[in-house]
Design an enzyme around this catalytic site. Structure first.
Site, PDB file in Angstrom:
ATOM      1  CE  LYS A 118       0.698  -3.203   9.082  1.00  0.00           C
ATOM      2  NZ  LYS A 118      -0.044  -1.940   9.073  1.00  0.00           N
ATOM      3  CG  ASP A 178      -3.054   2.618   8.980  1.00  0.00           C
ATOM      4  OD1 ASP A 178      -3.969   1.959   8.463  1.00  0.00           O
ATOM      5  OD2 ASP A 178      -1.851   2.380   8.758  1.00  0.00           O
TER       6      ASP A 178
END
Length: 474
Positions: A181, A217
């Site tokens: 990312k 997450d």
């Protein structure tokens, strides 16, 4: 052929103009149809996902598997009796969140959870500089947050949601395998992330924290949704990136000792495709996005689904249509020609246009394009095609997880809840539909997570504190 819908409404046009538009619509549909995946192809993706998952769980094949199936050491779910104040951190993209979570008792539901949070933007130099720079910035944000809430004098248990591939050695110890990312901070890969955070807090020296848990997450989302529904044993993120976790039978998790019960496994399925499993499904647009990314050849599945890439995929599709003379009279503005100019948020905004095309027109005008009505309709179709493919691919992945869970548990019918963080409504509808088609023997409930990453990390920290207290109790 969706583009023909617009054409049929043009009853006032001349026959020659109608014929020209009809030919244009057929060519547009031909190009966009490449993004359509059949049910047979989605089943193939699902089957290959399951194969890589099984390889990732086994010691002999783990190293070569594209889906790493990382043990998280989360074995217990909250009972409802864990109480206290906890700090939660959430790092998974360009924004970093610090959250104060107060967990209290509630006679009816077990918990009462209250949260306060603040969002901080990660500067580019911290993302791509050194690990010390990044974690010093994180410590600075924590210090600022504690100042704002007058809590610098308290040493709180801290749960860290860290949404990158990590090989856990315990609940509070995990080695960063590789950045994703857009992060490239040097000196972090191969090191214990919790150790890097503790060192940064120590260097700063103006507050103390007890880092008790680090989770992905997806795991935090699953635990947070378990708070709402105790049948939740799957967590999913569809945001900047895309990933999933689930409760796997311990007897199949060969990387960890123990046979009894279940452990949450972080699939890290964004890397699916690394062994060529997606080659016949990747298009020219996917290859350009991958080649120009910070990590070419990696996270190929994520690059077909995640929000970090969807806007650029649409832009490349639009440029293909322009170059074929099928959009904007064959002329694109310099802005539209610029990589990254078509933001992912435009995709959902365009898809949610009410039909008067005003929202589509305004977005294209902001890119220095003055579109016709037909141009607006074609752009909408391009957005729908890219996001539908993403939803279907994502659905095939989750279907692979759910069908494997049912197989492991030897259940003819499986009732399961999936906690999800992210997803716009258009994406969500298509995703739910394809998952239910591919999992006929599963009764699935989807829960949308609220503040899942932070709240889940705090609840896991609460469980860790409670388990530690039991271990040292006389």
């Amino acid at each position: 052929m969706p583009c023909l819908t617009f054409i049929r409404k043009q009853s006032m046009r001349t026959s020659s103009s109608y014929k020209s538009m009809l030919e244009q619509a057929l060519m547009v549909d031909q190009i966009l149809s490449e993004l359509l995946l059949t049910k047979k192809e989605l089943k193939e993706v699902m089957g290959r996902m399951q194969q890589e998952m099984k390889k990732g769980l086994q010691v002999e094949t783990h190293e070569g598997a594209s889906v790493k199936m990382l043990p998280t050491y989360v074995r217990s779910t909250p009972e409802g009796s864990e109480v206290g104040d906890f700090l939660a951190l959430d790092l998974g993209g360009t924004n970093f969140r610090v959250m104060l979570v107060k967990v209290g008792e509630d006679g009816e539901r077990g918990w009462k959870v209250e949260t306060k949070h603040h969002m901080y933007s990660i500067p580019e130099d911290a993302m791509t500089g050194t690990a010390e720079m990044l974690f010093d910035y994180i410590a600075e944000c924590i210090s600022d947050f504690l100042d704002k809430h007058g809590m610098k004098h308290k040493k709180l248990p801290l749960g860290f949601t860290f949404s990158f591939p990590v090989r856990h050695e315990d609940l509070d110890k995990g080695i960063l395998l590789n950045w994703t990312k857009g992060f490239k901070a040097s000196g972090a890969e191969g090191n214990n992330v919790v150790g890097l955070l503790r060192d940064a807090i120590r260097r700063r020296g103006d507050f103390e924290m007890d880092v008790v848990a680090m989770v992905n997450d997806t795991v935090a989302t699953m635990i947070s949704c378990y708070y709402e529904d105790h049948s939740c044993e799957v967590g999913m993120i569809v945001g900047t990136g895309c990933n999933a976790c689930y409760m796997e039978e311990m007897c199949t998790v060969e990387l960890v000792e123990g046979e009894e019960g279940r452990m949450c496994v972080n699939t890290e399925w964004g890397a699916f495709g690394g062994n060529g499993e997606l080659e016949e499904f990747r298009l020219e647009y996917d290859r350009v996005v991958d080649e120009l990314s910070l990590n070419p050849g990696q996270q190929l599945y994520e690059k077909m689904i995640g929000g970090k890439y969807m806007g650029e995929l649409v832009r490349l599709v639009l440029m293909k249509l322009v170059n074929e003379g099928l959009l904007f009279n064959g002329n694109a503005s310099d802005m539209l020609k610029t990589r990254g100019s078509f933001e992912t948020r435009f995709v959902s905004q365009i898809e949610s246009d009410t039909g008067d095309r005003k929202q589509i027109y305004n977005i294209l005008s902001s890119l220095s394009v003055l579109p016709s009505e037909l141009d607006c309709d074609i752009v909408r179709l391009a957005c729908e095609s890219v996001s539908t493919r993403a939803a279907h691919l994502c659905g095939a992945g989750l279907s692979g997880v759910l069908n494997l869970m049912r197989e492991r548990r030897s259940q003819e019918e499986m009732k399961i809840t999936v906690g999800v963080d992210g997803m716009k409504w258009q994406f969500k509808e298509r995703f739910h539909k394809v998952v239910r088609e591919l999992t006929p023997n599963c009764d699935i409930t989807f829960i949308q997570s609220e503040e899942g990453s932070g709240r889940g990390a705090a609840l896991i920290s609460a469980v860790a504190c409670k388990m530690a207290a039991r271990l040292i109790a006389p």
